[in-house]
Design a protein around this motif. Structure first.
Motif, PDB file in Angstrom:
ATOM      1  N   GLN A  87     -12.868 -26.682  27.785  1.00  0.00           N
ATOM      2  CA  GLN A  87     -13.543 -25.799  26.358  1.00  0.00           C
ATOM      3  C   GLN A  87     -14.309 -24.471  27.162  1.00  0.00           C
ATOM      4  OE1 GLN A  87     -13.299 -25.917  22.273  1.00  0.00           O
ATOM      5  NE2 GLN A  87     -11.358 -25.637  23.813  1.00  0.00           N
ATOM      6  N   GLU A  88     -15.055 -23.702  26.690  1.00  0.00           N
ATOM      7  CA  GLU A  88     -16.334 -23.288  27.364  1.00  0.00           C
ATOM      8  C   GLU A  88     -17.315 -22.653  25.732  1.00  0.00           C
ATOM      9  OE1 GLU A  88     -15.015 -20.163  29.292  1.00  0.00           O
ATOM     10  OE2 GLU A  88     -13.834 -20.701  30.688  1.00  0.00           O
ATOM     11  N   SER A  89     -18.073 -23.014  26.258  1.00  0.00           N
ATOM     12  CA  SER A  89     -19.494 -22.546  25.648  1.00  0.00           C
ATOM     13  C   SER A  89     -19.825 -20.881  25.773  1.00  0.00           C
ATOM     14  CB  SER A  89     -20.356 -23.280  25.209  1.00  0.00           C
ATOM     15  OG  SER A  89     -19.812 -24.524  24.598  1.00  0.00           O
ATOM     16  N   VAL A  90     -20.038 -20.199  24.593  1.00  0.00           N
ATOM     17  CA  VAL A  90     -20.903 -18.999  24.861  1.00  0.00           C
ATOM     18  C   VAL A  90     -21.845 -18.872  23.706  1.00  0.00           C
ATOM     19  CG1 VAL A  90     -18.749 -17.972  25.967  1.00  0.00           C
ATOM     20  CG2 VAL A  90     -19.362 -17.784  24.005  1.00  0.00           C
ATOM     21  N   ILE A  91     -22.504 -17.887  24.615  1.00  0.00           N
ATOM     22  CA  ILE A  91     -23.896 -17.767  23.469  1.00  0.00           C
ATOM     23  C   ILE A  91     -23.806 -16.142  23.553  1.00  0.00           C
ATOM     24  CG2 ILE A  91     -26.291 -17.883  23.074  1.00  0.00           C
ATOM     25  CD1 ILE A  91     -26.330 -20.655  24.273  1.00  0.00           C
ATOM     26  N   PHE A  92     -24.603 -15.858  22.632  1.00  0.00           N
ATOM     27  CA  PHE A  92     -24.315 -13.554  22.653  1.00  0.00           C
ATOM     28  C   PHE A  92     -25.940 -13.550  22.314  1.00  0.00           C
ATOM     29  CE2 PHE A  92     -19.654 -14.925  21.981  1.00  0.00           C
ATOM     30  CZ  PHE A  92     -19.542 -13.708  23.457  1.00  0.00           C
ATOM     31  N   LYS A  93     -25.901 -13.242  22.698  1.00  0.00           N
ATOM     32  CA  LYS A  93     -27.390 -12.632  21.481  1.00  0.00           C
ATOM     33  C   LYS A  93     -27.413 -10.484  21.400  1.00  0.00           C
ATOM     34  CE  LYS A  93     -32.833 -10.759  23.092  1.00  0.00           C
ATOM     35  NZ  LYS A  93     -33.969 -11.164  23.843  1.00  0.00           N
ATOM     36  N   ILE A  94     -27.005 -10.184  19.849  1.00  0.00           N
ATOM     37  CA  ILE A  94     -26.635  -9.368  19.585  1.00  0.00           C
ATOM     38  C   ILE A  94     -27.997  -9.007  18.596  1.00  0.00           C
ATOM     39  CG2 ILE A  94     -25.233  -7.799  17.631  1.00  0.00           C
ATOM     40  CD1 ILE A  94     -23.175 -10.005  18.917  1.00  0.00           C
ATOM     41  N   VAL A 125     -28.462 -14.907  17.580  1.00  0.00           N
ATOM     42  CA  VAL A 125     -27.676 -15.229  18.619  1.00  0.00           C
ATOM     43  C   VAL A 125     -26.749 -15.948  17.925  1.00  0.00           C
ATOM     44  CG1 VAL A 125     -28.004 -17.171  19.963  1.00  0.00           C
ATOM     45  CG2 VAL A 125     -30.041 -15.679  20.276  1.00  0.00           C
ATOM     46  N   LEU A 126     -25.275 -15.628  19.003  1.00  0.00           N
ATOM     47  CA  LEU A 126     -24.391 -16.455  18.258  1.00  0.00           C
ATOM     48  C   LEU A 126     -23.365 -17.631  19.203  1.00  0.00           C
ATOM     49  CD1 LEU A 126     -22.529 -13.472  17.088  1.00  0.00           C
ATOM     50  CD2 LEU A 126     -23.231 -14.945  15.302  1.00  0.00           C
ATOM     51  N   ALA A 127     -23.212 -18.712  18.683  1.00  0.00           N
ATOM     52  CA  ALA A 127     -22.211 -19.400  20.054  1.00  0.00           C
ATOM     53  C   ALA A 127     -21.109 -19.791  19.408  1.00  0.00           C
ATOM     54  CB  ALA A 127     -23.681 -21.182  19.456  1.00  0.00           C
TER      55      ALA A 127
END
Length: 176
Positions: A87-94, A125-127
């Motif tokens: 798995q990988e994890s990401v965080i987006f700020k929009i 923020v999305l994860a």
């Protein structure tokens, strides 16, 4: 020879300078490290490096052999993607206005099984956790709306087969 994705697992003592020496092994062979994660392992006082590279089988085997020559390295392994669960994890700020003004953003969040971590006046923020292609797909879907910030973790992985390192080290600890 055909290049493939390899996950290299390195079990080691936690010593200063080891990361530099390990990365130097890849540098000398002109192999780009695509992903790197270091954490404690299932074995007390042993660290686990998870390194992802795109290379040939013979090169991966030689790299693991060189890594194992480092004094602090207990054991190193290499695996193809089919041999691991990862798995990988990401965080987006929009920008926040998009959450309310663009219905498609809500669909992307739902379809990608992402989580809203926080919402403020100016941004949200999305994860997302998933495989590389799932994370890449979400990125491509959100890109047209404008991503303020983006960060991705290194791969974390476990093997499908039993890892002999745990048995090996438990026997070693009993002997001490």
């Amino acid at each position: 020879m055909e290049k493939k994705w390899f996950t290299i697992s390195i079990y080691s003592e936690n010593n200063i300078g080891l990361l530099n020496r390990i990365s130097g092994i890849f540098l000398k062979r002109h192999i780009n490290i695509e992903s790197l994660n270091v954490s404690k392992s299932e074995i007390e006082s042993v660290s686990k490096f998870t390194v992802v590279v795109f290379t040939e089988d013979e090169v991966a085997r030689k790299i693991v052999g060189q890594i194992e020559k480092q004094i602090e390295v207990i054991k190193a392994f290499y695996h193809l993607d089919d041999d691991t669960i990862y798995q990988e994890s990401v965080i987006f700020k929009i920008a926040s206005n998009l959450l309310f003004d663009e219905r498609q953003i809500q669909n992307i969040i739902k379809d990608c099984n992402a989580t809203i971590v926080t919402v403020s006046r100016d941004f949200f923020v999305l994860a997302k956790t998933g495989r590389k292609h799932e994370v890449d797909d979400m990125y491509e879907q959100l890109k047209p709306f404008g991503i303020m910030q983006f960060v991705r973790s290194g791969r974390i992985a476990v093997t499908k087969a039993q890892m002999p390192i745990s048995v090996m080290l438990s026997k070693f600890k009993k002997q001490q």
